[in-house]
Design a protein around this motif. Sequence first.
Motif, PDB file in Angstrom:
ATOM      1  N   ASN A   1      18.863  75.712  16.752  1.00 54.53           N
ATOM      2  CA  ASN A   1      17.763  75.534  17.695  1.00 54.53           C
ATOM      3  C   ASN A   1      18.316  74.866  18.945  1.00 54.53           C
ATOM      4  OD1 ASN A   1      18.052  72.808  17.168  1.00 54.53           O
ATOM      5  ND2 ASN A   1      16.024  72.534  16.256  1.00 54.53           N
TER       6      ASN A   1
ATOM      7  N   LYS B   1      18.550  71.874  19.800  1.00 53.93           N
ATOM      8  CA  LYS B   1      19.122  70.542  19.628  1.00 53.93           C
ATOM      9  C   LYS B   1      20.293  70.506  18.643  1.00 53.93           C
ATOM     10  CE  LYS B   1      14.938  67.890  20.744  1.00 53.93           C
ATOM     11  NZ  LYS B   1      14.015  66.826  20.274  1.00 53.93           N
TER      12      LYS B   1
ATOM     13  N   THR C   1      20.719  73.428  11.596  1.00 56.43           N
ATOM     14  CA  THR C   1      20.560  72.927  10.235  1.00 56.43           C
ATOM     15  C   THR C   1      21.443  73.713   9.282  1.00 56.43           C
ATOM     16  OG1 THR C   1      18.933  72.346   8.559  1.00 56.43           O
ATOM     17  CG2 THR C   1      18.648  74.458   9.676  1.00 56.43           C
TER      18      THR C   1
ATOM     19  N   ASN D   1      14.792  65.486  11.184  1.00 53.07           N
ATOM     20  CA  ASN D   1      13.671  65.077  12.030  1.00 53.07           C
ATOM     21  C   ASN D   1      14.076  64.882  13.490  1.00 53.07           C
ATOM     22  OD1 ASN D   1      11.586  65.019  10.058  1.00 53.07           O
ATOM     23  ND2 ASN D   1      12.433  63.121   9.228  1.00 53.07           N
ATOM     24  N   SER D   2      15.215  64.222  13.717  1.00 54.52           N
ATOM     25  CA  SER D   2      15.623  63.945  15.099  1.00 54.52           C
ATOM     26  C   SER D   2      16.019  65.203  15.858  1.00 54.52           C
ATOM     27  CB  SER D   2      16.790  62.946  15.107  1.00 54.52           C
ATOM     28  OG  SER D   2      17.941  63.520  14.489  1.00 54.52           O
ATOM     29  N   LYS D   3      16.500  66.208  15.135  1.00 60.74           N
ATOM     30  CA  LYS D   3      16.912  67.465  15.761  1.00 60.74           C
ATOM     31  C   LYS D   3      15.824  68.539  15.707  1.00 60.74           C
ATOM     32  CE  LYS D   3      21.241  66.187  16.543  1.00 60.74           C
ATOM     33  NZ  LYS D   3      21.825  66.075  17.912  1.00 60.74           N
ATOM     34  N   ASP D   4      14.667  68.174  15.161  1.00 60.70           N
ATOM     35  CA  ASP D   4      13.522  69.100  15.112  1.00 60.70           C
ATOM     36  C   ASP D   4      13.849  70.413  14.385  1.00 60.70           C
ATOM     37  OD1 ASP D   4      11.961  67.305  16.521  1.00 60.70           O
ATOM     38  OD2 ASP D   4      12.480  68.166  18.473  1.00 60.70           O
ATOM     39  N   TYR D   5      14.604  70.305  13.293  1.00 60.03           N
ATOM     40  CA  TYR D   5      14.982  71.511  12.573  1.00 60.03           C
ATOM     41  C   TYR D   5      13.777  72.242  11.969  1.00 60.03           C
ATOM     42  CZ  TYR D   5      19.884  69.971  12.784  1.00 60.03           C
ATOM     43  OH  TYR D   5      21.127  69.594  13.205  1.00 60.03           O
TER      44      TYR D   5
ATOM     45  N   ILE E   1      10.634  72.297  13.241  1.00 58.28           N
ATOM     46  CA  ILE E   1       9.631  72.689  14.248  1.00 58.28           C
ATOM     47  C   ILE E   1       9.422  74.207  14.329  1.00 58.28           C
ATOM     48  CG2 ILE E   1       9.110  72.704  16.724  1.00 58.28           C
ATOM     49  CD1 ILE E   1       8.487  70.082  15.367  1.00 58.28           C
TER      50      ILE E   1
ATOM     51  N   SER F   1       6.595  75.471  12.081  1.00 52.00           N
ATOM     52  CA  SER F   1       5.313  74.763  12.042  1.00 52.00           C
ATOM     53  C   SER F   1       4.119  75.706  12.125  1.00 52.00           C
ATOM     54  CB  SER F   1       5.250  73.738  13.178  1.00 52.00           C
ATOM     55  OG  SER F   1       5.461  74.380  14.436  1.00 52.00           O
TER      56      SER F   1
ATOM     57  N   LYS G   1      11.309  69.350   3.869  1.00 47.08           N
ATOM     58  CA  LYS G   1      12.615  68.906   4.358  1.00 47.08           C
ATOM     59  C   LYS G   1      13.367  68.231   3.217  1.00 47.08           C
ATOM     60  CE  LYS G   1      10.107  67.757   8.592  1.00 47.08           C
ATOM     61  NZ  LYS G   1       9.635  66.631   9.445  1.00 47.08           N
TER      62      LYS G   1
END
Length: 523
Positions: A452, A454, A457, A488-492, A494, A497, A505
């Motif tokens: 993604n 950021k 994963t 969470n910090s890398k929005d894997y 998202i 959603s 997760k």
Amino acid sequence: MNTVRKLPVGIQDFEDLRTNDYLYVDKTEYVYRLATQGKPYFLSRPRRFGKSLFLSTLKAYFEGKRELFEGLKIAGLEKDWIKYPVIYLDFNASEYSDVQTLEMVLDYLLKEYEEEYGKKDMETKPSIRFASLIATMHKKTGHKVVILIDEYDKSLVNTMDRPDLNEKIRDVLKGFYGVLKGADAHLKFVFLTGVTKFSKVSIFSDLNQLVDISLDNRYAAICGITQAELEENFAPEIIALAEKTRKTYEETLFELQKRYNGYHFSENLISVYNPFSLLNTFLAQQYRYYWFATGTPTFLAKALRNQNYDIRKFEDDVKIAANSIMDYRYENQNLVPLLYQSGYLTVKSYEQDGDFYVLGFPNEEVKYGFLNELLPAFVLTPITTGRFSVIEFLQQFKEGDIEGFMTSLKAFFADIPYSAIKKRHRDEQYYQHVFYLLFTLLGQFVQTEVKNNKGRTDAVVKTANNIYVFEFKMDSNATAEDALKQINSKDYAIPYSADHRKTVKIGVEFSQTERGVKRWLTE
């Protein structure tokens, strides 16, 4: 509905096929084109792909057997039908366990023609006998000689895992195939088939006029069956298969395509089916991995494991320079050319700017067949033994029992013998490879290294009700908490959603000392 037509399963002799009324997909246009536009050719195709039948078709053509070609495309093209002397050398028969076996095969193949055309008693070396035979046949018939060699590299491919023997065999073949360069004045036509081009065999280093048509757009469908040929020639068999499996005609075409189609042998990506699997499917009226069952790539599986090759790249992400795809060099230990030439990978795209190919699995038969071979090579144990229960694991996974399937996964890694891991117990990639193999073979939709904006994963696995986002860490430098924090910090999670399925997760911590799953956290 049952088809009563004769399907040429295992039939590699063109004359047998035509005289006994077997179904034939007409490839004779290629025969005429090759015969009238050049002389020395080489064609690489995977095993069981129709190379032998095409070579046999060339043999019948050059022997002037016009009656066998009635009703085919070439009948309206060829007018002369001249009979030429033909030397047909088939190297398929033996396993080549030593140099003596190769020499015996050469002796047997040459003796058949020497009995008809004569042999000088003092000639004993295969290369000298070959050269003498070509010249004698030309002189006695008044026509130049046609040389057809099937699976020229069989002895080399079969001894790849025995480098000393492989080197000795290469030395014998250098002299034998090198004859073709000096015999050019006696030759009408030369055609060799094989799996790979071995750079140290002199026919490819010395006979530089040899035309390699393996990646030529004009000959992309010379072996194999195109979609048009499938629908034009096999409609009754498709209908029968549809009725047997209770599917529509269109659904049956789709199933055949995803299982057996997808081989590309040119930049224009003309797609062909594996003919062996297709014919066997029609004959048995059931889907199976027929091609893969005829031979397992044990050497390749072991070599990939020893090199710790990132097998996840086989999902359409293997890149190779255009000038390297047909040239396998044992000493370089680059297995990608051989994986392509053997049929385990195929061309997915061609990038003109960088002059390279992107490769990947051609279809489901190859993907699941090959991965099924790789898993035992990576873990050195069948997944049906030990404390790991496949049925229980799948049930836990589908029901969303995270603690249950993670406990089963821990048991699976714990059952991997130390000899399989050795120095890899510190390598996160090794565990990722095994995870990918296991989930893929168990029929779960798994993606690895999912990017993604950021980062990326480690793995995403999807079921009917859940989407699992995995991040892996080694306990030498991070924990399960760190893995979950990264998700969470890398929005894997998202990107999923908006999906109706529940997103889970999972941070997994692998242990160096325990050589397996140590802890996991979920959210």
